[in-house]
Design a protein around this motif. Structure first.
Motif, PDB file in Angstrom:
ATOM      1  N   GLY A  90      11.424 -15.291  27.140  1.00 46.48           N
ATOM      2  CA  GLY A  90      10.300 -15.873  26.417  1.00 46.48           C
ATOM      3  C   GLY A  90      10.420 -17.373  26.286  1.00 46.48           C
ATOM      4  N   LEU A  91      11.538 -17.927  26.834  1.00 44.72           N
ATOM      5  CA  LEU A  91      11.740 -19.381  26.935  1.00 44.72           C
ATOM      6  C   LEU A  91      11.969 -20.044  25.587  1.00 44.72           C
ATOM      7  CD1 LEU A  91       8.944 -20.155  29.566  1.00 44.72           C
ATOM      8  CD2 LEU A  91      11.262 -19.295  29.959  1.00 44.72           C
ATOM      9  N   VAL A  92      12.553 -19.304  24.636  1.00 40.63           N
ATOM     10  CA  VAL A  92      12.837 -19.836  23.312  1.00 40.63           C
ATOM     11  C   VAL A  92      14.337 -19.713  23.047  1.00 40.63           C
ATOM     12  CG1 VAL A  92      12.375 -19.583  20.832  1.00 40.63           C
ATOM     13  CG2 VAL A  92      10.548 -19.223  22.485  1.00 40.63           C
ATOM     14  N   TYR A  93      14.877 -20.627  22.251  1.00 35.40           N
ATOM     15  CA  TYR A  93      16.293 -20.575  21.911  1.00 35.40           C
ATOM     16  C   TYR A  93      16.601 -19.323  21.080  1.00 35.40           C
ATOM     17  CZ  TYR A  93      13.956 -23.240  18.213  1.00 35.40           C
ATOM     18  OH  TYR A  93      13.059 -23.681  17.267  1.00 35.40           O
ATOM     19  N   TYR A 141       4.390 -21.866  20.424  1.00 41.88           N
ATOM     20  CA  TYR A 141       4.144 -23.057  21.246  1.00 41.88           C
ATOM     21  C   TYR A 141       4.255 -22.728  22.732  1.00 41.88           C
ATOM     22  CZ  TYR A 141       5.191 -27.367  23.731  1.00 41.88           C
ATOM     23  OH  TYR A 141       5.210 -28.379  24.657  1.00 41.88           O
ATOM     24  N   GLN A 142       5.286 -21.978  23.110  1.00 45.56           N
ATOM     25  CA  GLN A 142       5.473 -21.649  24.524  1.00 45.56           C
ATOM     26  C   GLN A 142       4.326 -20.795  25.056  1.00 45.56           C
ATOM     27  OE1 GLN A 142       7.368 -23.423  26.122  1.00 45.56           O
ATOM     28  NE2 GLN A 142       9.530 -22.889  26.049  1.00 45.56           N
ATOM     29  N   LEU A 143       3.868 -19.854  24.247  1.00 46.27           N
ATOM     30  CA  LEU A 143       2.765 -19.001  24.677  1.00 46.27           C
ATOM     31  C   LEU A 143       1.480 -19.809  24.874  1.00 46.27           C
ATOM     32  CD1 LEU A 143       3.331 -15.889  22.367  1.00 46.27           C
ATOM     33  CD2 LEU A 143       3.820 -16.055  24.810  1.00 46.27           C
ATOM     34  N   ILE A 144       1.212 -20.722  23.937  1.00 48.54           N
ATOM     35  CA  ILE A 144       0.001 -21.539  24.026  1.00 48.54           C
ATOM     36  C   ILE A 144       0.126 -22.551  25.162  1.00 48.54           C
ATOM     37  CG2 ILE A 144      -1.429 -23.243  22.832  1.00 48.54           C
ATOM     38  CD1 ILE A 144      -1.732 -20.369  21.822  1.00 48.54           C
ATOM     39  N   ARG A 145       1.289 -23.149  25.297  1.00 45.84           N
ATOM     40  CA  ARG A 145       1.483 -24.197  26.308  1.00 45.84           C
ATOM     41  C   ARG A 145       1.365 -23.661  27.730  1.00 45.84           C
ATOM     42  NH1 ARG A 145       6.972 -26.760  28.419  1.00 45.84           N
ATOM     43  NH2 ARG A 145       6.145 -28.486  29.627  1.00 45.84           N
ATOM     44  N   HIS A 146       2.065 -22.538  28.018  1.00 46.54           N
ATOM     45  CA  HIS A 146       2.093 -22.026  29.385  1.00 46.54           C
ATOM     46  C   HIS A 146       0.915 -21.114  29.708  1.00 46.54           C
ATOM     47  CE1 HIS A 146       5.987 -23.771  30.129  1.00 46.54           C
ATOM     48  NE2 HIS A 146       6.521 -23.143  29.100  1.00 46.54           N
ATOM     49  N   GLY A 147       0.495 -20.327  28.740  1.00 47.79           N
ATOM     50  CA  GLY A 147      -0.540 -19.350  29.027  1.00 47.79           C
ATOM     51  C   GLY A 147      -0.043 -18.310  30.027  1.00 47.79           C
ATOM     52  N   GLU A 149      -0.972 -17.754  33.259  1.00 49.99           N
ATOM     53  CA  GLU A 149      -0.718 -18.272  34.604  1.00 49.99           C
ATOM     54  C   GLU A 149       0.542 -19.132  34.641  1.00 49.99           C
ATOM     55  OE1 GLU A 149      -2.075 -17.512  37.460  1.00 49.99           O
ATOM     56  OE2 GLU A 149      -3.338 -16.061  36.407  1.00 49.99           O
ATOM     57  N   GLY A 150       0.750 -19.930  33.604  1.00 47.16           N
ATOM     58  CA  GLY A 150       1.944 -20.770  33.569  1.00 47.16           C
ATOM     59  C   GLY A 150       3.215 -19.955  33.511  1.00 47.16           C
ATOM     60  N   HIS A 151       3.200 -18.911  32.674  1.00 50.45           N
ATOM     61  CA  HIS A 151       4.389 -18.062  32.567  1.00 50.45           C
ATOM     62  C   HIS A 151       4.600 -17.286  33.860  1.00 50.45           C
ATOM     63  CE1 HIS A 151       7.342 -16.725  29.514  1.00 50.45           C
ATOM     64  NE2 HIS A 151       7.482 -15.712  30.344  1.00 50.45           N
ATOM     65  N   LYS A 152       3.520 -16.868  34.491  1.00 51.40           N
ATOM     66  CA  LYS A 152       3.632 -16.172  35.772  1.00 51.40           C
ATOM     67  C   LYS A 152       4.284 -17.077  36.815  1.00 51.40           C
ATOM     68  CE  LYS A 152       0.841 -13.966  39.383  1.00 51.40           C
ATOM     69  NZ  LYS A 152      -0.542 -13.630  39.834  1.00 51.40           N
ATOM     70  N   ASN A 153       3.887 -18.335  36.858  1.00 50.59           N
ATOM     71  CA  ASN A 153       4.484 -19.274  37.809  1.00 50.59           C
ATOM     72  C   ASN A 153       5.980 -19.448  37.570  1.00 50.59           C
ATOM     73  OD1 ASN A 153       2.012 -19.731  39.053  1.00 50.59           O
ATOM     74  ND2 ASN A 153       1.532 -21.530  37.806  1.00 50.59           N
TER      75      ASN A 153
END
Length: 270
Positions: A90-93, A141-147, A149-153
């Protein structure tokens, strides 16, 4: 986990069958759909309502983006709860994770702790009530920032870098790949030839190049298998993947140059 064996062990005292979407040892996704189908048959035969909990600590942030056709979640009727760790993919610490139930009824109210001293009723289901909210904010923040498509990439990039390492190791001809292509973006591998070196020696030598690549034995019934594992995260670039393969090859050549531990001397019975 073998789905047939797991469901065969289910009896009237079974609370649920827990399936892992992303094994720690080799990144494998267990076959949740097969477990669901077998439970469907068994529940019809017995009148039980044995459900499934999916431990998607790693895979929950991978499968929806890399394998959207894979059925492992609430699309399957007997999946009642899923847990995910935001501090893995999930890209969080560290410090964020959650469990989601299919319906409110699937979480017995007896397990929910209610407090009202803050002015309103606040139900909670946790082992520690008071804790910081920074990880929750970071996840939001990570969910909103990447969305989506961003997380898929990001996940696709992780998987591609895992394939770079896998293919590079295969080209050396020295390793067996234990992990599967579908699963957590990682590469688990073992030596083909153990006559001169073992995986623990390779792991130790890699530390001299700045790499921490763990070596460990597999669990019960496979203890004879030792593997090395490389987990690919967002910050692990293509350049690092290529460098790691080169360093592993260098380590193997250096180990080859060392005196063998198995050299027989004239006064020993070999």
């Amino acid at each position: 986990m073998d789905p047939e064996q797991a469901v065969e062990m289910v009896d009237e005292n079974t609370i649920c069958v827990a399936a892992i979407l992303g094994s720690t040892l080799n990144g494998e996704f267990e076959d949740v759909k097969r477990i669901n189908d077998l439970l469907e048959e068994k529940n019809k035969e017995t009148g039980w309502e044995t459900a499934i909990h999916v431990d998607a600590a790693s895979g929950g942030f991978i499968a929806p983006f890399l394998y959207p056709e894979l059925e492992w979640d609430f699309r399957l009727p007997w999946v009642k709860s899923i847990n995910v760790s935001g501090h893995k993919y999930g890209l969080v610490y560290p410090g964020i994770g959650w469990c989601v139930w299919r319906t409110k009824e699937d979480l017995p109210d007896d397990l929910v702790f209610h407090i009202n001293y803050l002015g309103t009723d606040q139900p909670t289901f946790t082992l520690n009530f008071s804790k910081g909210s920074s990880q929750v904010i970071a996840q939001y923040y990570q969910l909103i920032r990447h969305g989506f498509e961003g997380h898929k990439n990001i996940m696709e990039n992780c998987q591609e870098n895992a394939m770079v390492i896998k293919e590079g190791l295969e080209k050396t001809g020295r390793f067996n790949i234990v992990s599967k292509d579908q699963g957590v973006p990682l590469v688990a591998f073992s030596l083909k030839d153990h006559t001169r070196h073992d995986e623990f020696e390779v792991s130790d030598m890699l530390r001299r190049f700045g790499w921490i690549v763990p070596a460990y034995t597999m669990p019960a019934d496979a203890q004879h298998v030792t593997v090395l594992r490389v987990v690919i995260r967002e910050e692990f670039s293509r350049t690092l993947a290529e460098r790691l393969v080169l360093d592993i090859d260098t380590v193997m050549n250096q180990l080859d140059a060392l005196p063998s531990n198995d050299v027989c001397t004239s006064h020993l019975n070999c």
